[in-house]
Design an enzyme around this catalytic site. Structure first.
Site, PDB file in Angstrom:
ATOM      1  N   ARG A   1      -7.089  26.263  35.660  1.00  0.00           N
ATOM      2  CA  ARG A   1      -8.287  26.340  36.506  1.00  0.00           C
ATOM      3  C   ARG A   1      -7.811  26.688  37.907  1.00  0.00           C
ATOM      4  NH1 ARG A   1     -12.230  21.399  35.270  1.00  0.00           N
ATOM      5  NH2 ARG A   1     -13.619  22.580  36.606  1.00  0.00           N
TER       6      ARG A   1
ATOM      7  N   ASP B   1     -20.879  23.155  30.942  1.00  0.00           N
ATOM      8  CA  ASP B   1     -20.759  21.707  30.777  1.00  0.00           C
ATOM      9  C   ASP B   1     -21.640  21.156  29.645  1.00  0.00           C
ATOM     10  OD1 ASP B   1     -18.879  21.575  32.738  1.00  0.00           O
ATOM     11  OD2 ASP B   1     -20.205  20.769  34.290  1.00  0.00           O
TER      12      ASP B   1
ATOM     13  N   LYS C   1     -22.881  13.631  39.489  1.00  0.00           N
ATOM     14  CA  LYS C   1     -21.457  13.571  39.880  1.00  0.00           C
ATOM     15  C   LYS C   1     -21.068  14.799  40.695  1.00  0.00           C
ATOM     16  CE  LYS C   1     -18.123  14.962  36.784  1.00  0.00           C
ATOM     17  NZ  LYS C   1     -17.250  15.961  37.420  1.00  0.00           N
ATOM     18  N   ASN C   2     -21.429  15.964  40.195  1.00  0.00           N
ATOM     19  CA  ASN C   2     -20.972  17.185  40.863  1.00  0.00           C
ATOM     20  C   ASN C   2     -21.695  17.444  42.189  1.00  0.00           C
ATOM     21  OD1 ASN C   2     -19.238  17.521  38.778  1.00  0.00           O
ATOM     22  ND2 ASN C   2     -20.286  19.255  37.837  1.00  0.00           N
TER      23      ASN C   2
ATOM     24  N   CYS D   1      -6.210  22.022  33.323  1.00  0.00           N
ATOM     25  CA  CYS D   1      -7.032  21.045  32.636  1.00  0.00           C
ATOM     26  C   CYS D   1      -6.602  21.011  31.195  1.00  0.00           C
ATOM     27  CB  CYS D   1      -8.476  21.468  32.673  1.00  0.00           C
ATOM     28  SG  CYS D   1      -9.372  20.683  33.968  1.00  0.00           S
TER      29      CYS D   1
ATOM     30  N   ARG E   1     -15.372   9.337  33.582  1.00  0.00           N
ATOM     31  CA  ARG E   1     -15.348  10.204  34.759  1.00  0.00           C
ATOM     32  C   ARG E   1     -16.741  10.744  35.060  1.00  0.00           C
ATOM     33  NH1 ARG E   1     -12.599  15.109  33.930  1.00  0.00           N
ATOM     34  NH2 ARG E   1     -13.750  15.468  35.823  1.00  0.00           N
TER      35      ARG E   1
HETATM   36  C1  UD1 Z   1     -17.572  23.094  38.687  1.00  0.00           C
HETATM   37  C2  UD1 Z   1     -17.960  21.794  38.034  1.00  0.00           C
HETATM   38  C3  UD1 Z   1     -17.645  21.799  36.554  1.00  0.00           C
HETATM   39  C4  UD1 Z   1     -18.268  23.030  35.894  1.00  0.00           C
HETATM   40  C5  UD1 Z   1     -17.920  24.304  36.655  1.00  0.00           C
HETATM   41  C6  UD1 Z   1     -18.668  25.523  36.127  1.00  0.00           C
HETATM   42  C7  UD1 Z   1     -17.656  20.213  39.847  1.00  0.00           C
HETATM   43  C8  UD1 Z   1     -16.894  19.084  40.424  1.00  0.00           C
HETATM   44  N1  UD1 Z   1     -17.232  20.717  38.696  1.00  0.00           N
HETATM   45  O1  UD1 Z   1     -16.158  23.233  38.535  1.00  0.00           O
HETATM   46  O2  UD1 Z   1     -18.171  20.621  35.974  1.00  0.00           O
HETATM   47  O3  UD1 Z   1     -17.784  23.128  34.565  1.00  0.00           O
HETATM   48  O4  UD1 Z   1     -18.250  24.175  38.039  1.00  0.00           O
HETATM   49  O5  UD1 Z   1     -20.040  25.327  36.238  1.00  0.00           O
HETATM   50  O6  UD1 Z   1     -18.675  20.627  40.392  1.00  0.00           O
HETATM   51  N2  UD1 Z   1     -12.260  30.429  39.287  1.00  0.00           N
HETATM   52  C9  UD1 Z   1     -11.235  31.261  39.692  1.00  0.00           C
HETATM   53  N3  UD1 Z   1     -10.635  31.005  40.883  1.00  0.00           N
HETATM   54  C10 UD1 Z   1     -11.027  29.977  41.691  1.00  0.00           C
HETATM   55  C11 UD1 Z   1     -12.081  29.133  41.274  1.00  0.00           C
HETATM   56  C12 UD1 Z   1     -12.676  29.378  40.066  1.00  0.00           C
HETATM   57  O7  UD1 Z   1     -10.859  32.194  38.991  1.00  0.00           O
HETATM   58  O8  UD1 Z   1     -10.454  29.815  42.759  1.00  0.00           O
HETATM   59  C13 UD1 Z   1     -12.933  30.677  37.984  1.00  0.00           C
HETATM   60  C14 UD1 Z   1     -12.735  29.560  36.986  1.00  0.00           C
HETATM   61  O9  UD1 Z   1     -11.519  29.694  36.287  1.00  0.00           O
HETATM   62  C15 UD1 Z   1     -13.957  29.716  36.117  1.00  0.00           C
HETATM   63  C16 UD1 Z   1     -15.032  30.187  37.097  1.00  0.00           C
HETATM   64  O10 UD1 Z   1     -14.334  30.694  38.225  1.00  0.00           O
HETATM   65  O11 UD1 Z   1     -13.740  30.729  35.167  1.00  0.00           O
HETATM   66  C17 UD1 Z   1     -15.991  29.129  37.547  1.00  0.00           C
HETATM   67  O12 UD1 Z   1     -15.284  27.989  38.014  1.00  0.00           O
HETATM   68  P1  UD1 Z   1     -15.864  27.079  39.178  1.00  0.00           P
HETATM   69  O13 UD1 Z   1     -17.323  27.365  39.317  1.00  0.00           O
HETATM   70  O14 UD1 Z   1     -15.018  27.218  40.380  1.00  0.00           O
HETATM   71  O15 UD1 Z   1     -15.661  25.625  38.602  1.00  0.00           O
HETATM   72  P2  UD1 Z   1     -15.373  24.298  39.419  1.00  0.00           P
HETATM   73  O16 UD1 Z   1     -15.973  24.360  40.776  1.00  0.00           O
HETATM   74  O17 UD1 Z   1     -13.918  23.949  39.304  1.00  0.00           O
END
Ligand code: UD1
Length: 424
Positions: free
Chosen positions: A124, A307, A25-26, A119, A399
């Site tokens: 997030r 995850d 999915k990701n 979430c 999902r």
């Molecule tokens: C992706 C995955 C999700 C997984 C996560 C961490 C997808 C669609 N989803 O989510 O399943 O749980 O990676 O492996 O691929 N952060 C910030 N600012 C930002 C973005 C992120 O502070 O702008 C922080 C988040 O709060 C978190 C960390 O960075 O603590 C990692 O998040 P991130 O890797 O961005 O997760 P997603 O891409 O949303």
């Protein structure tokens, strides 16, 4: 009356057989967003039938692309774009919708994407996506809940992430490939889904160095061409079936998996007493159902994935002793704790650290699914609980897990779906 699906499990069955892992999915979500970068035909194979993928289909269709999704294949015809907007109605159901921001802005000079919001388990943020695009020269305003980004042509820049973010790395990669000049992404995410995205972009004609590392260098090009690929196997689905194999004391051959993508999980399962053998694209797990207590702390790839944290907690809930589970990526990601406790688990939570004391057995009860991976942990617990477990609100599981009941049933689980009235 509105009805919703629930999953019912009669626990205590031993599971044996073969399970085939679906596409990731990701990985597929950002790859679909790449179709915004160049006109033409795209063909994606091994695409999982999941609600999030259908949401991305709707989103791209609403932007003006023609997307068809049949039999695990997605065909995209990318031509005229009607408008550069990802509306709230779609983004609120799937945070990964933010992936259209980078490519849309880079190709068309404008993008409007609803802010995704939080979430079930907490905030997030998307600040890294926004700051990174600003560093590439975009003018960004936040108005009425929308991120509105504009740029004539993005310009390469050096971007240092203060933490590695999968989403921000993906978005900025898709923006930088068409920017003028060189972009350097430092402390970038190294998850296999980012590697798959970067490789797809290279197939489209992008110039990217350092793929698979935390230092990515992108030399912008003037235009790209469409590409086609097969989606990599879902490492979290594979990890979940591995954990299922150990919790039930099963004998399961997991096919279509890349062992390197789940190496931290297999390492921990071996420590916990499971017998594991690997081949190039399959993993066999055999277990007597007795788990040793094993601590985990979530980390970025190749560390233990956040995850898989909820599923590990389900596994540890009946381990022979106490274990400590530390969540370092999403500090509040613990909505499954209260539900696992309803099934009899002994878990104490202190901020982002859970102490799990293994109990002799879990007992079936009605529980509520609160998010995607929490649902997987409840299914695991239901598989070993005495009696019947009813898991409500399973739309979360749809999902991210393709045909989870069919796959488990095929291994010998007693599991089925029922409709229940929605009580608000
Ligand atoms: C992706 C995955 C999700 C997984 C996560 C961490 C997808 C669609 N989803 O989510 O399943 O749980 O990676 O492996 O691929 N952060 C910030 N600012 C930002 C973005 C992120 O502070 O702008 C922080 C988040 O709060 C978190 C960390 O960075 O603590 C990692 O998040 P991130 O890797 O961005 O997760 P997603 O891409 O949303």
């Amino acid at each position: 009356m509105i009805y919703m699906d629930k999953i019912v499990i009669l626990g205590g069955k031993n599971l044996k057989g073969v399970v085939e892992i679906s596409g990731s999915k990701n990985a597929v979500l950002p790859i679909m967003a790449c179709a915004l970068l160049a006109e033409g035909q795209y063909h994606l194979k091994s695409v999982p039938h999941l609600r999030d993928v259908r949401t991305m289909v709707k989103l791209l269709n609403s932007i003006g692309l023609t997307v068809q999704f049949n039999e695990n294949e997605v065909h995209i015809e990318s031509g005229h774009v009607a408008h550069y907007e990802a509306p709230y109605d779609l983004v609120k159901t799937m945070r990964a919708s933010i992936y259209v921001l980078g490519p849309m802005l880079s190709r068309f000079g404008e993008a409007k994407v609803s802010l995704p919001g939080g979430c079930a388990w907490g905030p997030r943020p998307v600040n890294l996506h926004i700051q990174g695009l600003e560093q590439l020269g975009a003018k960004i305003t936040i108005e009425n809940g929308y991120i509105h980004a504009k740029a004539k042509r993005l310009k390469g820049a050096r971007i240092l992430f203060n933490m590695p973010s999968v989403g921000a790395t993906g978005n900025l990669l898709m923006a930088a490939v068409l920017a003028k000049g060189t972009t350097v992404l430092e402390n970038a995410a190294q998850e296999p889904e980012i590697t798959a995205l970067a490789e797809f972009l290279v197939q489209m004609g992008a110039r990217i160095d350092g793929i698979g590392t935390s230092h990515l260098e992108i030399e912008g090009v003037d235009s790209l061409r469409p590409a086609s690929t097969a989606i990599i196997p879902d490492r979290i689905e594979a990890g979940t079936f591995l954990a299922v194999g150990h919790i039930v004391g099963g004998d399961i051959l997991i096919k279509n998996v890349i062992p390197d993508h789940v190496s931290k999980i297999t390492e921990k399962l071996i420590e916990a007493g499971a017998e594991i053998t690997e081949d190039s694209d399959q993993i066999h797990i055999k277990s007597n159902g007795v788990s040793k207590p094993v601590d985990i702390a979530t980390a970025v790839f190749p560390g233990f994935p956040t995850d898989m944290q909820a599923q590990w907690m389900a596994l540890m809930s009946t381990a022979k002793g106490s274990s400590v589970i530390t969540e370092n990526i999403y500090l509040d990601r613990f909505t499954h704790v209260a539900e696992l406790q309803r099934l009899g688990a002994d878990i104490r939570l202190d901020h982002n650290v859970a102490l799990v004391k293994g109990v002799k057995n879990l007992n079936g009860a009605p529980v509520m699914s609160t998010d995607l991976r929490a649902s997987a942990s409840l299914i695991m617990a239901g598989l070993i609980a005495k009696g019947r477990t009813d898991i409500s609100r399973v739309y979360h599981i749809d999902r991210g897990y393709e045909q989870i009941e069919a796959k488990l049933k095929n291994l010998g689980a007693e599991i089925w779906r029922e409709k229940e009235p929605l009580v608000t």
